[in-house]
Scaffold this motif. Structure first.
Motif, PDB file in Angstrom:
ATOM      1  N   GLY A  92       0.826  -1.205   0.000  1.00  0.00           N
ATOM      2  CA  GLY A  92       0.000   0.000   0.000  1.00  0.00           C
ATOM      3  C   GLY A  92       0.862   1.258   0.000  1.00  0.00           C
ATOM      4  N   GLU A  93       0.325   2.342  -0.547  1.00  0.00           N
ATOM      5  CA  GLU A  93       1.066   3.592  -0.588  1.00  0.00           C
ATOM      6  C   GLU A  93       1.374   4.066   0.828  1.00  0.00           C
ATOM      7  N   ARG A  94       2.506   4.727   0.973  1.00  0.00           N
ATOM      8  CA  ARG A  94       2.897   5.231   2.287  1.00  0.00           C
ATOM      9  C   ARG A  94       2.108   6.497   2.625  1.00  0.00           C
ATOM     10  N   ASP A  95       1.995   6.758   3.927  1.00  0.00           N
ATOM     11  CA  ASP A  95       1.137   7.823   4.412  1.00  0.00           C
ATOM     12  C   ASP A  95       1.834   8.531   5.568  1.00  0.00           C
ATOM     13  N   ARG A  96       1.254   9.625   6.041  1.00  0.00           N
ATOM     14  CA  ARG A  96       1.786  10.318   7.225  1.00  0.00           C
ATOM     15  C   ARG A  96       1.224   9.729   8.502  1.00  0.00           C
ATOM     16  N   MET A  97       0.183   8.927   8.377  1.00  0.00           N
ATOM     17  CA  MET A  97      -0.471   8.357   9.547  1.00  0.00           C
ATOM     18  C   MET A  97      -1.013   6.972   9.185  1.00  0.00           C
ATOM     19  N   TYR A  98      -0.865   6.026  10.151  1.00  0.00           N
ATOM     20  CA  TYR A  98      -1.278   4.650   9.921  1.00  0.00           C
ATOM     21  C   TYR A  98      -2.194   4.184  11.060  1.00  0.00           C
ATOM     22  N   VAL A  99      -2.909   3.102  10.815  1.00  0.00           N
ATOM     23  CA  VAL A  99      -3.785   2.515  11.829  1.00  0.00           C
ATOM     24  C   VAL A  99      -3.287   1.110  12.136  1.00  0.00           C
ATOM     25  N   LEU A 100      -3.154   0.812  13.430  1.00  0.00           N
ATOM     26  CA  LEU A 100      -2.765  -0.524  13.891  1.00  0.00           C
ATOM     27  C   LEU A 100      -3.942  -1.123  14.656  1.00  0.00           C
ATOM     28  N   THR A 101      -4.365  -2.302  14.243  1.00  0.00           N
ATOM     29  CA  THR A 101      -5.450  -2.997  14.927  1.00  0.00           C
ATOM     30  C   THR A 101      -5.295  -4.489  14.654  1.00  0.00           C
ATOM     31  N   ASN A 102      -6.283  -5.277  15.071  1.00  0.00           N
ATOM     32  CA  ASN A 102      -6.214  -6.708  14.765  1.00  0.00           C
ATOM     33  C   ASN A 102      -7.215  -7.049  13.664  1.00  0.00           C
ATOM     34  N   ARG A 103      -7.165  -8.277  13.203  1.00  0.00           N
ATOM     35  CA  ARG A 103      -7.995  -8.674  12.073  1.00  0.00           C
ATOM     36  C   ARG A 103      -9.480  -8.590  12.402  1.00  0.00           C
ATOM     37  N   MET A 104      -9.839  -8.758  13.668  1.00  0.00           N
ATOM     38  CA  MET A 104     -11.249  -8.725  14.054  1.00  0.00           C
ATOM     39  C   MET A 104     -11.749  -7.309  14.268  1.00  0.00           C
ATOM     40  N   ARG A 105     -10.837  -6.335  14.334  1.00  0.00           N
ATOM     41  CA  ARG A 105     -11.180  -4.928  14.582  1.00  0.00           C
ATOM     42  C   ARG A 105     -11.830  -4.744  15.953  1.00  0.00           C
ATOM     43  N   SER A 106     -11.488  -5.594  16.887  1.00  0.00           N
ATOM     44  CA  SER A 106     -12.032  -5.519  18.241  1.00  0.00           C
ATOM     45  C   SER A 106     -10.888  -5.598  19.240  1.00  0.00           C
ATOM     46  N   TYR A 107     -10.788  -4.607  20.125  1.00  0.00           N
ATOM     47  CA  TYR A 107      -9.708  -4.503  21.108  1.00  0.00           C
ATOM     48  C   TYR A 107      -8.340  -4.598  20.438  1.00  0.00           C
ATOM     49  N   GLY A 108      -8.249  -4.005  19.262  1.00  0.00           N
ATOM     50  CA  GLY A 108      -7.011  -4.064  18.491  1.00  0.00           C
ATOM     51  C   GLY A 108      -5.881  -3.208  19.006  1.00  0.00           C
ATOM     52  N   ALA A 109      -6.147  -2.293  19.956  1.00  0.00           N
ATOM     53  CA  ALA A 109      -5.053  -1.512  20.541  1.00  0.00           C
ATOM     54  C   ALA A 109      -4.048  -2.418  21.241  1.00  0.00           C
ATOM     55  N   ALA A 110      -4.489  -3.630  21.620  1.00  0.00           N
ATOM     56  CA  ALA A 110      -3.608  -4.582  22.292  1.00  0.00           C
ATOM     57  C   ALA A 110      -2.422  -4.974  21.424  1.00  0.00           C
ATOM     58  N   CYS A 111      -2.474  -4.697  20.135  1.00  0.00           N
ATOM     59  CA  CYS A 111      -1.372  -5.076  19.237  1.00  0.00           C
ATOM     60  C   CYS A 111      -0.060  -4.416  19.635  1.00  0.00           C
ATOM     61  N   ILE A 112      -0.102  -3.272  20.307  1.00  0.00           N
ATOM     62  CA  ILE A 112       1.154  -2.640  20.708  1.00  0.00           C
ATOM     63  C   ILE A 112       1.829  -3.414  21.833  1.00  0.00           C
ATOM     64  N   ALA A 113       1.085  -4.347  22.453  1.00  0.00           N
ATOM     65  CA  ALA A 113       1.662  -5.186  23.509  1.00  0.00           C
ATOM     66  C   ALA A 113       2.113  -6.544  22.977  1.00  0.00           C
ATOM     67  N   TYR A 114       1.885  -6.825  21.675  1.00  0.00           N
ATOM     68  CA  TYR A 114       2.441  -8.032  21.086  1.00  0.00           C
ATOM     69  C   TYR A 114       3.960  -7.857  21.084  1.00  0.00           C
ATOM     70  N   PRO A 115       4.722  -8.759  21.682  1.00  0.00           N
ATOM     71  CA  PRO A 115       6.163  -8.544  21.849  1.00  0.00           C
ATOM     72  C   PRO A 115       6.930  -8.213  20.573  1.00  0.00           C
TER      73      PRO A 115
END
Length: 315
Positions: free
Chosen positions: A208-231
């Motif tokens: 995908g084209e690069r951007d100034r801002m990105y979104v990090l989540t999980n595949r289910m789009r539920s409680y995806g902020a937890a991805c920053i705690a994936y080691p």
């Protein structure tokens, strides 16, 4: 009638419609960030698991003019559809072996959930806490989840280290992290892009084209902020972007990633998060008013400090 009166009316009407022996009662649960939600709980003889049906959306229908009897019939039909679901074996939750492959975790705000955290196993990360739950079932209508409490650890006779190890392995398989451009995220919202597209997931080699801002989540789009705690995820993002970066906790379901080389000011970003939390995010879904900074060279994740002093972080 107000919401409390509405709940009482639904409880009374439901009780009259259910079969003999089925008990309907009001129930108030404390959800994330201490927010209380009130609904009804339906208890059926011989069934150990009793669903709680929250009524906020039904109350909105009532306020819009829908008849109470019609609403109660909708709720009763919904309950019957849950009761007839046979794909989930609730007996499995009685043993660790029955749920160990479904244990995952989410992130919540530590300070806003002090009382709740006294009852559940958790791990603190900066101003956040990792808490565990079993993802029992996922369907088109939603997901069935069970919060894992201290009582479960005693019942299963396991320690927190075992719980963490299982969850760390399971999130890779059940809830893999996805990183994509803000442009793609907005396209998902308006329905012009497909969720879970590997072609757009930069962590999967997406082009995908690069951007100034990105979104990090999980595949289910539920409680995806937890991805920053994936080691392994913070380092992967640094390698993918080729830069240090800010993490903006936009909600419990996702975070925004902003490359530090993009020219955006950290103080302005933190102020933006605070404003969005007040005006755009439901109280129950707020994660934090603070932003975080990942330093690629050291592999350290820490809270952003506008004064430039190095606060305690995690690696």
């Amino acid at each position: 009638m107000n919401y409390t009166e509405f709940v009482c009316a639904v409880e009374k009407s439901m009780s009259m419609k259910m079969k003999e022996g089925v008990k309907v009662s009001s129930y108030t649960a404390v959800k994330n960030n201490g927010r209380e939600r009130t609904g009804i709980i339906v208890e059926t003889p011989g069934v150990n698991i009793s669903p709680t049906i929250y009524l906020e959306e039904y109350y909105q229908c009532y306020q819009s003019g829908k008849n109470l009897e019609e609403i109660v019939e909708d709720i009763r039909s919904f309950y019957e559809s849950i009761r007839k679901e046979e794909s989930l074996d609730y007996k499995k939750i009685l043993s660790y072996e029955g749920v160990k492959d479904r244990i995952v975790f989410k992130l919540i705000n530590t300070e806003k959930n002090r009382e709740f955290l006294k009852t559940v196993p958790h791990t603190d990360i900066l101003d956040l806490s990792v808490v565990f739950y079993a993802l029992l079932e996922v369907s088109r209508e939603g997901a069935a989840m069970m919060t894992i409490c201290e009582n479960h650890l005693r019942q299963w006779d396991i320690g927190r280290d075992v719980l963490w190890k299982a969850a760390e392995e399971n999130v890779r398989r059940i809830l893999p992290a996805e990183l994509f451009t803000m442009r793609h995220a907005l396209n998902e919202i308006v329905g012009s892009a497909e969720a879970g597209s590997d072609e757009e997931n930069l962590l999967d080699g997406g082009d995908g084209e690069r951007d100034r801002m990105y979104v990090l989540t999980n595949r289910m789009r539920s409680y995806g902020a937890a991805c920053i705690a994936y080691p392994y995820i913070p380092g992967m993002i640094g390698e993918t972007l080729g830069s240090d970066y800010y993490i903006l906790p936009s909600s419990v379901h996702e975070v925004m990633i902003v490359p530090a080389c993009g020219g955006l000011d950290g103080e302005e970003l933190e102020e933006m998060v605070r404003e969005i939390n007040v005006t755009q995010v439901a109280e129950e879904e707020v994660l934090s008013n603070h932003i975080y900074y990942y330093e690629r060279r050291t592999g350290c994740l820490r809270m952003f400090d506008p004064a430039g002093k190095r606060k305690e972080g995690v690696q």
